[in-house]
Design a protein around this motif. Structure first.
Motif, mmCIF file in Angstrom:
data_model
loop_
_atom_site.group_PDB
_atom_site.id
_atom_site.type_symbol
_atom_site.label_atom_id
_atom_site.label_comp_id
_atom_site.label_asym_id
_atom_site.label_seq_id
_atom_site.Cartn_x
_atom_site.Cartn_y
_atom_site.Cartn_z
ATOM 1 N N HIS A 123 2.286 21.167 -0.420
ATOM 2 C CA HIS A 123 1.547 20.034 0.140
ATOM 3 C C HIS A 123 0.697 19.405 -0.965
ATOM 4 N N LEU A 124 0.893 18.113 -1.195
ATOM 5 C CA LEU A 124 0.123 17.384 -2.190
ATOM 6 C C LEU A 124 -0.886 16.486 -1.483
ATOM 7 N N LEU A 125 -2.160 16.674 -1.813
ATOM 8 C CA LEU A 125 -3.231 15.833 -1.288
ATOM 9 C C LEU A 125 -3.694 14.927 -2.427
ATOM 10 N N LEU A 126 -3.309 13.650 -2.352
ATOM 11 C CA LEU A 126 -3.586 12.696 -3.415
ATOM 12 C C LEU A 126 -4.794 11.859 -3.024
ATOM 13 N N ALA A 127 -5.862 12.006 -3.789
ATOM 14 C CA ALA A 127 -7.108 11.300 -3.478
ATOM 15 C C ALA A 127 -7.379 10.237 -4.530
ATOM 16 N N SER A 128 -7.772 9.058 -4.079
ATOM 17 C CA SER A 128 -8.171 7.980 -4.988
ATOM 18 C C SER A 128 -9.105 7.055 -4.237
ATOM 19 N N ARG A 129 -9.793 6.185 -4.965
ATOM 20 C CA ARG A 129 -10.776 5.322 -4.320
ATOM 21 C C ARG A 129 -10.129 4.333 -3.355
ATOM 22 N N ARG A 130 -8.894 3.917 -3.623
ATOM 23 C CA ARG A 130 -8.221 2.963 -2.729
ATOM 24 C C ARG A 130 -7.270 3.656 -1.767
ATOM 25 N N GLY A 131 -6.945 4.896 -2.033
ATOM 26 C CA GLY A 131 -6.101 5.666 -1.125
ATOM 27 C C GLY A 131 -4.767 4.995 -0.837
ATOM 28 N N PRO A 132 -4.371 4.901 0.441
ATOM 29 C CA PRO A 132 -3.068 4.299 0.778
ATOM 30 C C PRO A 132 -2.958 2.835 0.357
ATOM 31 N N ARG A 133 -4.087 2.175 0.112
ATOM 32 C CA ARG A 133 -4.052 0.760 -0.278
ATOM 33 C C ARG A 133 -3.801 0.573 -1.768
ATOM 34 N N ALA A 134 -3.760 1.663 -2.516
ATOM 35 C CA ALA A 134 -3.509 1.564 -3.955
ATOM 36 C C ALA A 134 -2.094 1.054 -4.202
ATOM 37 N N GLU A 135 -1.955 0.269 -5.256
ATOM 38 C CA GLU A 135 -0.651 -0.290 -5.585
ATOM 39 C C GLU A 135 0.362 0.824 -5.849
ATOM 40 N N GLY A 136 1.485 0.761 -5.139
ATOM 41 C CA GLY A 136 2.553 1.731 -5.333
ATOM 42 C C GLY A 136 2.351 3.046 -4.605
ATOM 43 N N ALA A 137 1.267 3.171 -3.804
ATOM 44 C CA ALA A 137 0.981 4.442 -3.133
ATOM 45 C C ALA A 137 2.066 4.800 -2.127
ATOM 46 N N ALA A 138 2.498 3.818 -1.320
ATOM 47 C CA ALA A 138 3.520 4.108 -0.310
ATOM 48 C C ALA A 138 4.832 4.532 -0.964
ATOM 49 N N GLU A 139 5.212 3.834 -2.030
ATOM 50 C CA GLU A 139 6.453 4.189 -2.731
ATOM 51 C C GLU A 139 6.353 5.578 -3.360
ATOM 52 N N LEU A 140 5.176 5.911 -3.895
ATOM 53 C CA LEU A 140 4.990 7.236 -4.489
ATOM 54 C C LEU A 140 5.120 8.321 -3.426
ATOM 55 N N ALA A 141 4.493 8.100 -2.269
ATOM 56 C CA ALA A 141 4.581 9.084 -1.194
ATOM 57 C C ALA A 141 6.021 9.298 -0.749
ATOM 58 N N ALA A 142 6.764 8.196 -0.613
ATOM 59 C CA ALA A 142 8.165 8.311 -0.198
ATOM 60 C C ALA A 142 8.980 9.072 -1.237
#
Length: 788
Positions: free
Chosen positions: A368-387
């Motif tokens: 399980h990877l928990l990826l934390a950032s200030r913009r979270g899911p709104r960060a550019e490319g976040a959805a593609e990275l998760a997929a």
């Protein structure tokens, strides 16, 4: 088709007539006229990337063997060896894979380094003289170190001038320093400001000591104080890793120091860390005696005769900071892979280095990877990275969290699912710093660089103390805190604190790994920066290989590791050009590169260099000095023009300083190598700094080659100094020149010249200069002193 064209091209190059009209028939190809001007012979194509290093050179027979194994088909090879093709078919792929893996490991092994502390057994007890400005913090330091330092300095014969600094304004401090320097030119500046590790009022992520040290360094530049600056810290580094609990907040000065040594090599002295045992055991010296001997050794370092500029003092012993090779410690058996279980938290996990790290851990089978950032899911490319990660079978959660916010980080840790408890933390969050000299930065820049990096690491360390133990706690640091990075004082400062946080955790028995990375490729640096990095000898690392180095570090339990791809023949001479760098003294690769750069002339017997040197000697032989000077000036211009991309060397201004022409340390090393080969002489590494213009350098070479006097630098040094005088005066207004009494100073100089020459005809130069205007002074420099 490619093979056919390549074959025709080879035949054409070998002189075989080719019917190109028939070959290109129907393609629309046509002949074009060549340019009417002479070829400029400039190379516009990108150089192909260098082949990966595969370890040391191998035996030709061994190379031929592996080429045969790799190229031959199984049946024909089995027939040559006289074995069954079936059996060979089972072994051959395994052998090829084994060799590829071993070669890859050799490359990764060449990237692994660590910081070590080596005893300085021969540290001389040298005298200290002159006036020293001692910068004293505004808070009373309980150990008595401040008072002991000033006392011992005075005992050594130093005229101590204490200057108290606490939240000082830069301009006011510069004025104070200028006043103190005018009263007595200082031989050195010793800063004890870092000992004040209270939080800064406006920027709590910084200490008062760091803020005051930054202001001091800037004010010294503003006041044009050129005495070397030394900084003292207490318990900021772990000279005995795993045994010393460091003061991470004071470590920031060490990261800043690495950059200062690059940006101001002539005015930077060094940094010294002192450890004082306030609660001595029965077998240790009492604190007063330990304090006395430590301060005495500190003064030995300040004397500077050892050349050491990063020193830790422990119980009266001195240790120098060194970069050494790092061998894997207890790595798992070959072929096994480390796999993170449960939840792995990656701060800064949606972009840059964090995203690359997430891909690495997913490939290693992270649960399980928990990826934390200030913009979270709104960060550019976040959805593609998760997929992408989920497609590899990894469970992914992307969370919005500023790790500098302690409460928000605590909530994130509380939300870790119970079925996948937190086992691994990778702290990759942090912002970069704009590349700028220290004088152009402010405390806000230092705070911005430290915000995510330092506060994130500190909060994670504190919040995880009372939770179940982790398998791994990793902080991503940077080489800017180890060997430094020009124009990156704030960034280096923040990364040094990360290293110290990891050192403190290990000393307290908690898992921690600090990885100080060299530059990564794969979109983390642009093409322009990548080219610069290759030029200075630190080429960006392929992310795939860097990722494997990351896995190895966790698998073998490395406490701290420096991972960088150094091109030592290029990096070492450039890095050490402006001053010695003891940091590299324990690296055989660096020493060999430096020996080759300084020991060889390029004029090996029987080689092209020897022929060129002999030809130059023949051209100079028997000619008058003036003609020799012109020949050597042409030589210097030719090589400078080649390095800087001038089409015509004759257009290069011989009186213009090298730094104005665009020279940097890499170009300086290359010019020394070129001229060493052309002249057959071993030339000094600081050549372009000592002889600041092509004209001055040509005169130095003429004196060196002709043997005029024992000190070949004499005439050239005078001309170089006059060049600098002229350059400085062009920035002054006429009134400033007259008010400063420049005419009187030149009058004195001219009188000395007249005395040496035995007198001159006409009106005395002094009489003319006494009433000279600013324009007359410039004419004198150009015409009478022959600088133009």
């Amino acid at each position: 088709m490619t093979t056919l064209i390549a074959a025709l091209a080879r035949l054409h190059a070998d002189g075989v007539p080719i019917a190109w009209e028939k070959f290109f028939a129907g393609t629309g190809a046509r002949r074009i006229d060549l340019p009417t001007y002479a070829f400029q012979r400039q190379w516009y194509w990108a150089d192909p990337p260098a082949s990966p290093k595969m370890g040391s050179a191998t035996d030709p027979v061994d190379t031929a063997l592996w080429e045969t194994l790799g190229d031959a088909d199984t049946a024909s090879l089995a027939q040559r060896l006289g074995v069954e093709a079936t059996a060979l078919g089972e072994v051959l792929p395994a052998l090829s894979e084994w060799r590829r893996s071993e070669a890859e490991q050799a490359v990764l092994g060449s990237w692994r380094y660590r910081v070590a502390w080596r005893p300085l057994k021969d540290l001389p007890s040298a005298p200290l003289t002159g006036t020293w400005l001692v910068m004293v913090p505004g808070v009373v330091e309980r150990s008595g170190l401040v008072g002991a330092v000033t006392e011992v300095l005075a005992e050594r014969g130093v005229d101590v001038v204490p200057v108290q600094v606490s939240g000082s304004d830069r301009a006011e401090l510069a004025a104070t320093l200028r006043e103190r320097a005018a009263a007595a030119t200082p031989a050195g500046v010793l800063s004890l400001l870092a000992l004040d590790d209270r939080e800064h009022d406006r920027y709590p992520v910084l200490t008062v000591g760091l803020a005051d040290t930054v202001t001091l360094a800037q004010a010294l530049q503003d006041a044009e104080v050129t005495a070397p600056l030394w900084c003292v810290t207490r318990d900021a580094v772990a000279a005995e890793p795993g045994r010393e609990v460091v003061n991470a907040r004071q470590a920031a000065v060490w990261g800043m120091a690495s950059s200062m040594a690059l940006d101001h090599p002539d005015t930077w002295g060094g940094v010294i860390d002192v450890r004082l045992d306030d609660d001595p055991g029965p077998d240790t010296e009492p604190a007063p005696a330990l304090l006395s001997v430590s301060v005495s050794r500190l003064c030995d370092v300040l004397a500077g005769s050892s050349g050491e500029d990063q020193v830790a003092l422990r119980a009266g012993a001195a240790y120098g900071r060194r970069l050494v090779r790092a061998e894997p410690s207890g790595a798992p058996a070959h072929g096994t892979r480390w796999r993170p279980a449960g939840t792995t938290l990656i701060t800064g996990g949606t972009g840059g280095l964090g995203a690359h790290t997430a891909r690495v851990l997913a490939a290693f089978g992270a649960e399980h990877l928990l990826l934390a950032s200030r913009r979270g899911p709104r960060a550019e490319g976040a959805a593609e990275l998760a997929a992408e990660l989920e497609a590899r079978g990894t469970r992914v959660t992307i969370a919005t969290c500023d790790v500098a916010d302690r409460d928000a980080l605590a909530r994130l840790l509380d939300a870790v699912p119970p079925d996948a408890p937190l086992t691994t933390v990778v702290h990759a969050a942090g912002a970069g710093q704009r590349i700028a000299p220290l004088t152009d930065l402010d405390l806000g820049d230092f705070a911005d660089a430290a915000h995510g990096k330092v506060l994130g690491a500190t909060h994670l360390d504190e919040l995880l103390r009372d939770r179940p133990p982790l398998d791994a706690f990793v902080v991503f640091s940077s080489g800017s805190a180890i060997w430094g990075s020009s124009g990156q004082a704030a960034y280096g400062s923040a990364n040094a604190v990360l290293d110290a946080v990891a050192q403190r955790r290990r000393a307290l028995g908690r898992p921690a790994t600090a990885l100080a990375w060299g530059p990564w490729d794969g979109g983390l640096v642009d093409a322009e920066l990548a080219a610069i990095l290759r030029r200075v000898g630190t080429p960006p690392m392929a992310p795939e290989r860097a990722a494997e180095a990351f896995r190895q570090a966790l698998a073998d339990g490395a406490g701290e590791l420096v991972v960088a791809d150094f091109d030592w023949p290029r990096f070492a001479p450039t890095y050490t050009l402006a001053r010695p760098r003891p940091l590299l003294d324990a690296l055989p690769d660096a020493r060999e590169a430096l020996d080759a750069a300084s020991g060889g002339t390029g004029a090996d017997e029987g080689g092209a260099g020897a022929a060129a040197a002999a030809e130059l000697a023949a051209r100079l032989d028997g000619r008058p000095s003036a003609e020799q000077g012109r020949v050597l000036l042409d030589l210097v211009r030719t090589h400078v023009a080649a390095l800087l991309g001038y089409d015509d060397p004759r257009t290069l201004d011989a009186a213009r300083p090298f730094d104005d022409l665009g020279f940097d340390s890499v170009a300086a090393v290359d010019l020394r190598t070129r001229l060493g080969a052309a002249t057959g002489r071993r030339l000094p590494s600081t050549m372009v700094f000592d002889y600041a213009t092509p004209a001055a350098l040509a005169e130095f070479l003429r004196a060196e080659l002709s043997g005029d006097g024992n000190d070949a630098a004499g005439t050239a040094g005078v001309l170089a100094a006059l060049d600098r005088i002229e350059e400085s005066m062009t920035g002054l207004a006429p009134g400033e020149i007259e008010d400063a009494g420049v005419g009187a100073r030149l009058n004195s100089l001219a009188a000395k010249v007249t005395e040496i020459l035995g007198g001159t005809t006409g009106a005395p130069v002094g009489n003319r200069l006494e009433t000279a205007s600013a324009e007359d002074v410039f004419d004198f420099i150009d015409n009478e002193l022959g600088i133009s």
